[in-house]
Write a protein that holds these residues in place. Structure first.
Motif, PDB file in Angstrom:
ATOM      1  N   MET A 160       3.757 -11.948   2.749  1.00 46.86           N
ATOM      2  CA  MET A 160       5.050 -11.768   2.083  1.00 46.86           C
ATOM      3  C   MET A 160       4.912 -10.896   0.839  1.00 46.86           C
ATOM      4  O   MET A 160       5.714 -10.003   0.585  1.00 46.86           O
ATOM      5  N   ARG A 161       3.832 -11.131   0.066  1.00 43.12           N
ATOM      6  CA  ARG A 161       3.666 -10.379  -1.183  1.00 43.12           C
ATOM      7  C   ARG A 161       3.437  -8.901  -0.906  1.00 43.12           C
ATOM      8  O   ARG A 161       3.965  -8.027  -1.622  1.00 43.12           O
ATOM      9  N   LEU A 162       2.656  -8.599   0.121  1.00 41.25           N
ATOM     10  CA  LEU A 162       2.411  -7.193   0.454  1.00 41.25           C
ATOM     11  C   LEU A 162       3.690  -6.522   0.968  1.00 41.25           C
ATOM     12  O   LEU A 162       3.931  -5.341   0.695  1.00 41.25           O
ATOM     13  N   GLU A 163       4.527  -7.252   1.705  1.00 41.34           N
ATOM     14  CA  GLU A 163       5.786  -6.692   2.195  1.00 41.34           C
ATOM     15  C   GLU A 163       6.735  -6.419   1.036  1.00 41.34           C
ATOM     16  O   GLU A 163       7.392  -5.375   0.985  1.00 41.34           O
ATOM     17  N   ARG A 164       6.815  -7.352   0.074  1.00 43.18           N
ATOM     18  CA  ARG A 164       7.711  -7.157  -1.074  1.00 43.18           C
ATOM     19  C   ARG A 164       7.266  -6.011  -1.965  1.00 43.18           C
ATOM     20  O   ARG A 164       8.075  -5.421  -2.684  1.00 43.18           O
ATOM     21  N   HIS A 165       5.972  -5.667  -1.920  1.00 40.40           N
ATOM     22  CA  HIS A 165       5.476  -4.551  -2.725  1.00 40.40           C
ATOM     23  C   HIS A 165       6.059  -3.213  -2.282  1.00 40.40           C
ATOM     24  O   HIS A 165       6.083  -2.252  -3.038  1.00 40.40           O
ATOM     25  N   LYS A 166       6.584  -3.142  -1.045  1.00 46.62           N
ATOM     26  CA  LYS A 166       7.173  -1.909  -0.544  1.00 46.62           C
ATOM     27  C   LYS A 166       8.568  -1.668  -1.105  1.00 46.62           C
ATOM     28  O   LYS A 166       9.074  -0.558  -1.036  1.00 46.62           O
ATOM     29  N   ASP A 167       9.191  -2.711  -1.680  1.00 46.06           N
ATOM     30  CA  ASP A 167      10.550  -2.574  -2.216  1.00 46.06           C
ATOM     31  C   ASP A 167      10.527  -1.856  -3.554  1.00 46.06           C
ATOM     32  O   ASP A 167       9.535  -1.917  -4.312  1.00 46.06           O
ATOM     33  N   GLU A 168      11.631  -1.178  -3.865  1.00 38.59           N
ATOM     34  CA  GLU A 168      11.762  -0.533  -5.177  1.00 38.59           C
ATOM     35  C   GLU A 168      11.797  -1.575  -6.290  1.00 38.59           C
ATOM     36  O   GLU A 168      11.233  -1.388  -7.361  1.00 38.59           O
ATOM     37  N   HIS A 169      12.490  -2.657  -6.042  1.00 37.93           N
ATOM     38  CA  HIS A 169      12.588  -3.755  -7.006  1.00 37.93           C
ATOM     39  C   HIS A 169      12.416  -5.061  -6.235  1.00 37.93           C
ATOM     40  O   HIS A 169      13.022  -5.242  -5.170  1.00 37.93           O
ATOM     41  N   ALA A 170      11.613  -5.975  -6.792  1.00 39.75           N
ATOM     42  CA  ALA A 170      11.386  -7.269  -6.148  1.00 39.75           C
ATOM     43  C   ALA A 170      11.311  -8.351  -7.216  1.00 39.75           C
ATOM     44  O   ALA A 170      10.593  -8.191  -8.225  1.00 39.75           O
TER      45      ALA A 170
END
Length: 738
Positions: A160-170
């Motif tokens: 989950m953390r690696l996927e959220r790192h792809k977002d502009e803002h998390a």
């Protein structure tokens, strides 16, 4: 190969040192040589030249050294500023209350503060500048400070953390051991790096939980109060089918004492106690309800009606909840069913009345349609009967205009002719309105070349515009549209006539604008304009904005005909107008996609002699005596010999008797005893050849025009226009006369 005394790889200082040594050696050698020969002198000159070059090179080296020292000083100053900025930045991020970390665009750790690892004690020793983001996530996911109970949870959290790192803002919360919470906020920088902030939100989460618990207590009280105030009986069961909530209404509807409903009671037990009081429908027996309650899989909503032995009709509804529990509601619908029964009986009675009323309306509609058809036939017949004497009157007046009279009499004749034309226009407008309203107008659509229609209308209206001093322009076009030739001409006639009638100065412009698969006719004027509140009323019959206008100037039927014809033809009619500036009418039509290159009629050759000098012989077949005398009188004014008869048989007999072939024929369409003019034309041409002919009639239907076109005979509508009649006869004058 060129040899040099200096090594280019040496530094400038080393090269300078070598040059000095070379110079000293050369000087010593010159001083030791005692031979004054030419060779010694040449060596001396070379030594002097070399000394000059060494001196110049030395100066260059000194300047380079000065520049190098200055650059080194600037670099040292820049390094000091960089170190100061780095120190200030480090102090700034250490002063931030949240944990702070910056990753570069290639996901490497650049810098961080001490608070960044404060919440994860075992992470402090693992952080270092240059650490990749994936390594950082691995370290966090394996930390013992995070409340993750199993290896599967840690693997899922890492993903989950690696996927959220792809977002502009998390932004998300992380639960720590000891019932603590940290909020992680990650934001992308403009250069592609990532800033991560960590904030301790434990106190906020605890306050929210307390508020939520308090709210849930309040909601439980409100839900209980709501259940007790519902008109429905409600029972709430958990996933094990135990009663966990209910209201007093369910006991009233089932006629069970309140003691039967207690917390934890099983559904089957309650169901057994009330089965003797309930009558289940055949489509939903008692066993089906129990099967639904005990179903192992997801249950769909259950709804049916049952009866209580007291006579009440109950609506049973059961709905599964997300936790596999379910809610049962009972609603007394006895009154609704009684009302529905009475409504059904009332509807049956109403349907009988509606059927009777519908039959009456059908009879009334049939009578109205017959009356409308009768009106249309009456208008058509009346128009024909009116146009007959009107045609004779116009011809009589036209014959008077051919004679030499004083100006006063000529003016009287002109006014009388104008009045007759106004009557003709009114009758034609009424006939068009009647046909369009009755749906009997011939509106067959075909390819219409707009250029020809516009050219004819330009010639027709140019004199009227010139008399008023208007700039009247018609822009030619090669566009073809899909429409009815007769009614598109009538539409344009009315729009142009209105524009010229109401424009006192300025200009009237008529043209065509193409728009993809459609063509838009536009008629613009610089008249007084039409206020917005009057723009819909102008299309009503007998409505004129200029109430002072006289009858010859129109009765307000032109735009009514335009609106009805456009509706029947499927053409979009629109209007733009501003008071004081002018008006524009627009008719949008479907563009004809066929061959646009239709042949253009060749111009009529110029005649060498006038009609009055030709001595034409004209055969006139007309059953109306007054019209026959009027036409004969007018033709006589043009020095034409008229052979006037009242039937086709009489015409055949007369021509056979006098053995004369006429130069032209004017034949009425509607003759006595069911005879029509087209048959007469066919008989005469069969005997005497292709004699130029015109059918004259008050019948303006498209069927008659089509029949005339098939026989290559043009239709001349009554009341006859003397100018059109003269133009036709002029075409029959032989070119070689005179």
């Amino acid at each position: 190969m060129v040899h040099t005394l200096l090594d280019p790889a040496d530094s400038l200082e080393r090269q300078h040192e070598k040059l000095l040594q070379i110079t000293d050696a050369l000087m010593r050698r010159v001083e030791q040589v005692t031979n004054d020969s030419g060779a010694a002198y040449a060596q001396f000159e070379r030594a002097a030249l070399l000394e000059g070059q060494v001196r110049q090179r030395t100066q260059d080296l000194e300047r380079v050294l000065d520049l190098l020292n200055e650059s080194n000083a600037r670099l040292a100053e820049a390094n000091r500023a960089t170190e100061a900025a780095r120190s200030d930045l480090t102090a700034a991020i250490e002063a931030v209350e949240e944990g702070f970390a910056l990753f570069s665009p290639d996901n490497l750790l650049v810098l961080y503060n001490l608070r960044f690892s404060m919440h994860l004690g075992d992470l402090k020793e693992q952080l270092f500048p240059g650490m990749s983001f994936a390594e950082y996530v691995d370290a966090v996911s394996s930390s013992t400070s995070i409340d993750l109970r199993s290896a599967e949870e840690r693997i899922a959290w890492r993903k989950m953390r690696l996927e959220r790192h792809k977002d502009e803002h998390a932004i998300f919360n992380v639960k720590l051991v000891g019932n603590r919470w940290v909020q992680v906020s990650a934001h992308r920088t403009p250069d592609g790096g990532t800033v991560i902030l960590q904030t301790d939100v434990t106190d906020i989460m605890r306050l929210e939980r307390q508020a939520r618990d308090k709210l849930m207590d309040q909601q439980a009280i409100m839900i209980r109060a709501t259940l007790d105030h519902l008109n429905q009986g409600v029972g709430i069961f958990d996933k094990d089918t135990h009663l966990v909530g209910w209201n007093h209404r369910i006991g009233q509807l089932l006629a069970l004492p309140a003691s039967q409903f207690r917390f934890g009671a099983h559904f089957d037990t309650l169901f057994d106690r009330m089965q003797d009081r309930l009558i289940f429908p055949k489509t939903m027996p008692r066993e089906a309800v129990l099967d639904w309650v005990n179903a192992p899989k997801k249950r769909r909503a259950l709804s049916f009606e049952l009866k209580h032995k007291s006579g009440a009709i109950l609506d049973f509804f059961a709905q599964e909840m997300p936790d596999r529990g379910f809610v049962v509601s009972l609603t007394d619908i006895t009154a609704e069913r009684e009302a529905a029964k009475r409504l059904f009986e009332a509807n049956a009675l109403l349907e009988e009345r509606v059927a009777a009323r519908t039959l009456e309306l059908e009879h009334a509609l049939s009578a109205a349609e017959r009356a409308n058809a009768s009106k249309s036939r009456f208008v058509a017949a009346a128009s024909h009967d009116l146009l007959q004497p009107l045609s004779a009157a116009k011809l009589y007046v036209a014959s008077l205009a051919e004679t030499d009279r004083d100006p006063i009499e000529q003016d009287t004749v002109r006014k009388a002719f104008g009045a007759l034309e106004s009557v003709e226009n009114i009758i034609e407008a009424l006939l068009d309105i009647s046909k369009l309203d009755a749906g009997t107008a011939g509106l067959e659509q075909t390819a219409v070349p707009l250029g020809r229609v516009l050219a004819r209308l330009r010639d027709e209206f140019a004199p009227h515009a010139q008399m008023k001093g208007l700039d009247f322009r018609v822009v030619g076009t090669s566009a073809m549209v899909y429409s009815n030739p007769l009614f598109i001409s009538r539409i344009l006639q009315n729009l142009i006539a209105n524009a010229i009638r109401y424009t006192q100065s300025g200009r009237v412009l008529v043209g065509v604008r193409r728009n993809g698969g459609s063509v838009r006719l536009e008629v613009w004027d610089t008249g007084p304009g039409i206020a917005e509140e009057h723009q819909s009323a102008i299309f009503q019959e007998f409505h004129r904005l200029d109430t002072s206008a006289s009858a010859p100037e129109g009765l307000g039927l032109g735009l009514a005909i335009v609106e009805r014809a456009c509706t029947r033809l499927g053409h979009q009619l629109s209007l733009w107008s501003v008071p004081g500036q002018g008006t524009g009418f627009f008719v949008n039509m479907q563009r004809f996609e066929g061959d646009n290159a239709l042949p253009v009629a060749a111009p009529t050759p110029r005649r060498e002699r006038k009609l009055t000098e030709s001595g034409l012989i004209v055969l006139l077949v007309e059953n109306d005596a007054e019209v026959r005398r009027a036409i004969s009188l007018l033709l006589g004014k043009w020095n034409a010999a008229v052979l006037d008869v009242h039937s086709g048989d009489e015409a055949m007999e007369l021509l056979d008797e006098i053995q004369i072939k006429p130069d032209a024929m004017l034949i009425d369409y509607q003759l006595d005893n069911g005879e029509n003019g087209l048959n007469v034309v066919a008989r005469l041409r069969q005997t005497y050849g292709d004699i130029p002919a015109r059918i004259i009639s008050a019948n303006r239907s498209s069927e008659l025009r089509q029949s005339c076109a098939e026989m290559k005979v043009e239709l001349m509508a009554k009341p006859l226009d003397a100018r059109h009649l003269e133009a036709f006869l002029a075409t029959t004058v032989p070119v070689d006369l005179g």
